[in-house]
Design an enzyme around this catalytic site. Structure first.
Site, PDB file in Angstrom:
ATOM      1  N   HIS A 172       0.838  -1.214   0.000  1.00  0.00           N
ATOM      2  CA  HIS A 172       0.000   0.000   0.000  1.00  0.00           C
ATOM      3  C   HIS A 172       0.868   1.257   0.000  1.00  0.00           C
ATOM      4  CE1 HIS A 172      -3.609   2.374   1.518  1.00  0.00           C
ATOM      5  NE2 HIS A 172      -2.627   3.147   1.972  1.00  0.00           N
ATOM      6  N   GLU A 173       1.869   1.293   0.871  1.00  0.00           N
ATOM      7  CA  GLU A 173       2.708   2.495   0.968  1.00  0.00           C
ATOM      8  C   GLU A 173       3.523   2.702  -0.313  1.00  0.00           C
ATOM      9  OE1 GLU A 173       2.023   4.556   3.098  1.00  0.00           O
ATOM     10  OE2 GLU A 173       0.967   3.326   4.553  1.00  0.00           O
TER      11      GLU A 173
ATOM     12  N   HIS B 229       1.419   4.575  -2.723  1.00  0.00           N
ATOM     13  CA  HIS B 229       1.484   6.035  -2.602  1.00  0.00           C
ATOM     14  C   HIS B 229       2.763   6.564  -3.260  1.00  0.00           C
ATOM     15  CE1 HIS B 229      -2.046   6.438  -0.231  1.00  0.00           C
ATOM     16  NE2 HIS B 229      -1.572   5.866   0.858  1.00  0.00           N
TER      17      HIS B 229
ATOM     18  N   HIS C 188      -5.858   7.497  -2.167  1.00  0.00           N
ATOM     19  CA  HIS C 188      -6.795   6.546  -1.575  1.00  0.00           C
ATOM     20  C   HIS C 188      -8.054   6.431  -2.423  1.00  0.00           C
ATOM     21  CE1 HIS C 188      -4.705   7.209   2.495  1.00  0.00           C
ATOM     22  NE2 HIS C 188      -4.427   5.994   2.065  1.00  0.00           N
TER      23      HIS C 188
ATOM     24  N   TYR D  33      -9.826   2.294   2.101  1.00  0.00           N
ATOM     25  CA  TYR D  33     -10.001   2.245   3.555  1.00  0.00           C
ATOM     26  C   TYR D  33     -11.014   1.149   3.916  1.00  0.00           C
ATOM     27  CZ  TYR D  33      -7.965   6.810   4.972  1.00  0.00           C
ATOM     28  OH  TYR D  33      -7.156   7.859   5.263  1.00  0.00           O
TER      29      TYR D  33
HETATM   30 ZN   LIG Z   1      -2.597   5.102   2.477  1.00  0.00          ZN
END
Ligand SMILES: [Zn+2]
Length: 355
Positions: A191-192, A195, A201, A252
């Site tokens: 996930h990171e 980014h 998101h 999320y």
């Molecule tokens: Zn995130």
């Protein structure tokens, strides 16, 4: 998906229904105390113990609510925005003809990693380096992006311990940290890295109201800003695809930032949904392939071919290029100004000017 040469920092592109949302309800999670919900690690946060002071900043032409914690601007929990490229006041991103850009850094971000290559280094103090290697392997197996251990390159990702999981957004120049606390899993690391290569998101899409509802009453006090849509933030938020991807690794969970163990995000019918931190979804991968076209299948076009590809832009679609969201309309570009509606713009030497 379209392949764009100048595509910068797309919001996450959720394209197809790889959603695992209907598989199970989160009944077990719902009954857990909040700390355990957080421990599900389905919502990455940079500073789990600090709220910081929330204020609006301008970054890449957008007004974004951020929390200032330990000298960093934290956006949506785990995204760190470089202070040097943020401004406290709105700044023009499109210039009048003949006026040179006064501040080349603010409002612009290099965003993409050239040649589909991310250089990286790992802090020798980082425990469990395997999660980094596993996450990188997952990215390399599933996307056209290559990760090469740094040997002196100026721009690189640095995996280092931190109080939570966090990353910068896109390539920001110089060393950019991805922090991984001991609780950050391989999935959180995937996930990171998302980014770091430019993904936002998923749940903050401008059209998210078509897919989900936010229960602010269940959101921890002071954390409401994490649920602003990109449209609420300013002029961006024009999505490139039509569906919210519940299966995205950038989505999320239903219980993100919950203060009472009750859901903060539900589907339109009121039900909760599952998210995952195991793998990039098919939609994530398609979005990345659009941002970073495979160099194998897309040979570098010469100038003429590039001209030929220009009409490939779709009439009436928005594109984000060089930090500015512009509208393609009958082969011309338009920018929505703050006070004067749409004005025609032109891209000259990587900067946008009014025609
Ligand atoms: Zn995130």
């Amino acid at each position: 998906m379209r392949k764009l040469k100048f595509l910068y920092l797309l919001p996450v592109l959720g394209i197809i229904a790889c959603s695992k949302d209907s598989i199970s309800e989160n009944t077990e999670i719902e009954n857990l105390p909040q700390e355990n919900v957080v421990n599900q690690n389905l919502t990455e946060v940079a500073y789990p113990k600090s709220k910081g002071i929330v204020s609006d900043i301008y970054y890449a032409g957008q007004k974004l609510p951020v929390a200032e914690i330990e000298g960093n601007y934290v956006y949506q929990g785990d995204i760190i925005l470089p202070k040097s490229k943020a401004a406290s006041q709105f700044q023009e991103l499109v210039y009048e003809q003949g006026k040179a850009p006064t501040n080349k850094s603010t409002g612009r971000t290099s965003g993409m990693w050239p040649d589909n290559t991310v250089y990286y280094a790992i802090d020798s103090d980082l425990p469990d380096k395997e999660r980094v290697y596993d996450a990188i392997k997952h990215w390399e197996t599933n996307t056209p992006i290559t990760f090469i251990e740094r040997s002196g390159e100026a721009d690189y990702v640095y995996f280092t311990p931190g109080s939570g999981c966090s990353s910068y957004l896109g390539q920001v120049g110089g060393r950019q940290d991805i922090t991984l606390a001991s609780g950050c899993s391989t999935g959180n690391t995937i996930h990171e890295i998302g980014h770091a290569v430019g993904l936002w998101h998923e749940q903050n899409r401008v059209d998210r109201e078509n897919h989900i509802r936010i229960y602010y009453k269940n959101v921890r006090n002071g954390m409401e800003y994490n649920f602003e849509t990109y449209a609420e933030g300013g002029y961006d938020g024009k999505e490139f695809t039509s569906n919210l991807d519940f299966g995205s690794i950038m989505m999320y969970s239903s219980y993100s930032f919950s203060k009472n163990g009750k859901p903060t995000i539900v589907k339109k019918d009121g039900s909760t949904f599952s998210v995952q931190r195991n793998a990039l979804s098919a939609g994530d991968i398609q979005g990345i392939e659009s941002m970073y076209p495979s160099t194998d299948s897309t040979p570098e076009p010469d100038e003429e071919e590039e001209e030929d590809r220009e009409p490939g832009y779709i009439n009436g679609e928005y594109y984000t290029m060089f930090g500015v969201t512009v509208l393609r309309y009958y082969d011309l570009w338009y920018y929505e100004t703050r006070h004067h509606g749409y004005r025609q713009v032109k891209l000259i030497d990587d900067f946008w000017y009014y025609s």
